[in-house]
Design a protein around this motif. Structure first.
Motif, PDB file in Angstrom:
ATOM      1  N   ASN A 119      -8.220   2.939  -2.180  1.00 27.27           N
ATOM      2  CA  ASN A 119      -8.889   2.000  -1.102  1.00 27.27           C
ATOM      3  C   ASN A 119      -9.559   2.963  -0.253  1.00 27.27           C
ATOM      4  O   ASN A 119     -10.642   2.527   0.276  1.00 27.27           O
ATOM      5  CB  ASN A 119      -8.009   1.194  -0.128  1.00 27.27           C
ATOM      6  CG  ASN A 119      -7.069   0.219  -0.904  1.00 27.27           C
ATOM      7  OD1 ASN A 119      -7.648  -0.325  -1.964  1.00 27.27           O
ATOM      8  ND2 ASN A 119      -5.888  -0.185  -0.833  1.00 27.27           N
ATOM      9  N   SER A 120      -9.181   4.284   0.012  1.00 28.38           N
ATOM     10  CA  SER A 120      -9.621   4.993   1.170  1.00 28.38           C
ATOM     11  C   SER A 120      -9.268   6.406   1.005  1.00 28.38           C
ATOM     12  O   SER A 120      -7.839   6.693   0.601  1.00 28.38           O
ATOM     13  CB  SER A 120      -9.591   4.325   2.333  1.00 28.38           C
ATOM     14  OG  SER A 120      -8.217   4.706   3.009  1.00 28.38           O
ATOM     15  N   SER A 124      -3.785   0.939  -3.119  1.00 24.74           N
ATOM     16  CA  SER A 124      -2.837  -0.451  -3.252  1.00 24.74           C
ATOM     17  C   SER A 124      -2.210  -0.630  -4.510  1.00 24.74           C
ATOM     18  O   SER A 124      -1.374  -1.844  -4.763  1.00 24.74           O
ATOM     19  CB  SER A 124      -4.107  -1.564  -3.160  1.00 24.74           C
ATOM     20  OG  SER A 124      -5.097  -1.316  -4.063  1.00 24.74           O
ATOM     21  N   SER A 125      -2.184   0.023  -5.583  1.00 25.19           N
ATOM     22  CA  SER A 125      -1.545   0.114  -6.828  1.00 25.19           C
ATOM     23  C   SER A 125      -1.104   1.443  -7.386  1.00 25.19           C
ATOM     24  O   SER A 125      -1.805   2.373  -6.950  1.00 25.19           O
ATOM     25  CB  SER A 125      -2.340  -0.780  -7.824  1.00 25.19           C
ATOM     26  OG  SER A 125      -3.399   0.036  -8.168  1.00 25.19           O
ATOM     27  N   ALA A 175     -15.534  11.037  -4.506  1.00 22.57           N
ATOM     28  CA  ALA A 175     -16.227   9.639  -5.051  1.00 22.57           C
ATOM     29  C   ALA A 175     -15.665   9.504  -6.372  1.00 22.57           C
ATOM     30  O   ALA A 175     -15.216   8.115  -6.395  1.00 22.57           O
ATOM     31  CB  ALA A 175     -17.889  10.176  -5.444  1.00 22.57           C
ATOM     32  N   TYR A 176     -14.971  10.603  -7.095  1.00 23.53           N
ATOM     33  CA  TYR A 176     -14.350  10.133  -8.543  1.00 23.53           C
ATOM     34  C   TYR A 176     -13.042   9.695  -8.093  1.00 23.53           C
ATOM     35  O   TYR A 176     -12.670   8.516  -8.397  1.00 23.53           O
ATOM     36  CB  TYR A 176     -14.043  11.307  -9.319  1.00 23.53           C
ATOM     37  CG  TYR A 176     -13.143  11.220 -10.292  1.00 23.53           C
ATOM     38  CD1 TYR A 176     -13.857  10.729 -11.341  1.00 23.53           C
ATOM     39  CD2 TYR A 176     -11.991  11.488 -10.347  1.00 23.53           C
ATOM     40  CE1 TYR A 176     -12.903  10.395 -12.779  1.00 23.53           C
ATOM     41  CE2 TYR A 176     -11.032  11.364 -11.463  1.00 23.53           C
ATOM     42  CZ  TYR A 176     -11.669  10.731 -12.428  1.00 23.53           C
ATOM     43  OH  TYR A 176     -10.981  10.260 -13.460  1.00 23.53           O
ATOM     44  N   SER A 228       0.687  -1.100   0.058  1.00 22.83           N
ATOM     45  CA  SER A 228       0.015  -0.087   0.054  1.00 22.83           C
ATOM     46  C   SER A 228       0.800   1.208  -0.142  1.00 22.83           C
ATOM     47  O   SER A 228       1.946   1.384   0.497  1.00 22.83           O
ATOM     48  CB  SER A 228      -0.808   0.192   1.335  1.00 22.83           C
ATOM     49  OG  SER A 228      -1.900  -0.898   1.168  1.00 22.83           O
ATOM     50  N   LEU A 229       0.351   2.322  -0.602  1.00 24.29           N
ATOM     51  CA  LEU A 229       1.035   3.431  -0.349  1.00 24.29           C
ATOM     52  C   LEU A 229      -0.010   4.606   0.036  1.00 24.29           C
ATOM     53  O   LEU A 229      -1.026   4.661  -0.590  1.00 24.29           O
ATOM     54  CB  LEU A 229       1.208   3.873  -1.943  1.00 24.29           C
ATOM     55  CG  LEU A 229       1.789   5.518  -2.215  1.00 24.29           C
ATOM     56  CD1 LEU A 229       3.197   5.520  -1.561  1.00 24.29           C
ATOM     57  CD2 LEU A 229       1.707   5.931  -3.434  1.00 24.29           C
ATOM     58  N   MET A 230       0.440   5.279   1.138  1.00 28.74           N
ATOM     59  CA  MET A 230      -0.288   6.246   1.644  1.00 28.74           C
ATOM     60  C   MET A 230       0.155   7.651   1.361  1.00 28.74           C
ATOM     61  O   MET A 230       1.270   7.789   1.011  1.00 28.74           O
ATOM     62  CB  MET A 230       0.007   6.331   3.342  1.00 28.74           C
ATOM     63  CG  MET A 230      -0.369   5.034   3.931  1.00 28.74           C
ATOM     64  SD  MET A 230      -2.084   4.531   3.870  1.00 28.74           S
ATOM     65  CE  MET A 230      -2.802   5.767   4.861  1.00 28.74           C
ATOM     66  N   VAL A 231      -0.644   8.501   0.887  1.00 32.97           N
ATOM     67  CA  VAL A 231      -0.526   9.868   0.498  1.00 32.97           C
ATOM     68  C   VAL A 231      -1.398  10.689   1.392  1.00 32.97           C
ATOM     69  O   VAL A 231      -2.494  10.736   1.544  1.00 32.97           O
ATOM     70  CB  VAL A 231      -1.059   9.932  -1.208  1.00 32.97           C
ATOM     71  CG1 VAL A 231      -0.984  11.533  -1.307  1.00 32.97           C
ATOM     72  CG2 VAL A 231      -0.676   8.814  -2.204  1.00 32.97           C
TER      73      VAL A 231
END
Length: 73
Positions: free
Chosen positions: A39-40, A60-61, A30-31, A2-5
Motif C-alpha cells: 500500500n505504501s 495489506s496482504s 516503484a517495483y 495490515s502489516l507494517m514493516v
C-alpha cells in the motif's frame, strides 16, 4: 489486516545519494509498490545518524511460501 514493516538500512559514508537514486529507480520503490498488497512506502533519514535510512512499508496482504511434504516422505 495490515502489516507494517520497518527497515533500517545502514549506508556507507558518502553513498546516501547513490542509494536514494537506486531507491527512486524503476527497480526500487516503484517495483515494490507494484507488488500485490503493498500500500505504501515511506522513506526517511535518521535524525541522529545521517547514514541510516528508515523505510516503513504497509502491506495489506501477506504471501507465505509453503511447501507441502512430498507423498514419498
Amino acid at each position: 489486516m495490515s502489516l507494517m514493516v520497518w527497515i533500517k538500512v545502514h549506508i556507507k559514508e558518502g553513498k546516501m545519494d547513490e542509494y536514494i537514486n537506486l531507491h527512486n529507480s524503476p527497480n526500487g520503490r516503484a517495483y515494490t509498490l507494484s507488488q500485490e498488497g503493498c500500500n505504501s512506502i515511506i522513506r526517511s533519514i535518521d535524525t541522529e545518524n545521517k547514514n541510516v535510512l528508515l523505510l516503513t512499508e504497509e502491506w495489506s496482504s501477506i504471501c507465505l511460501l509453503y511447501t507441502s511434504p512430498s507423498p514419498r516422505d
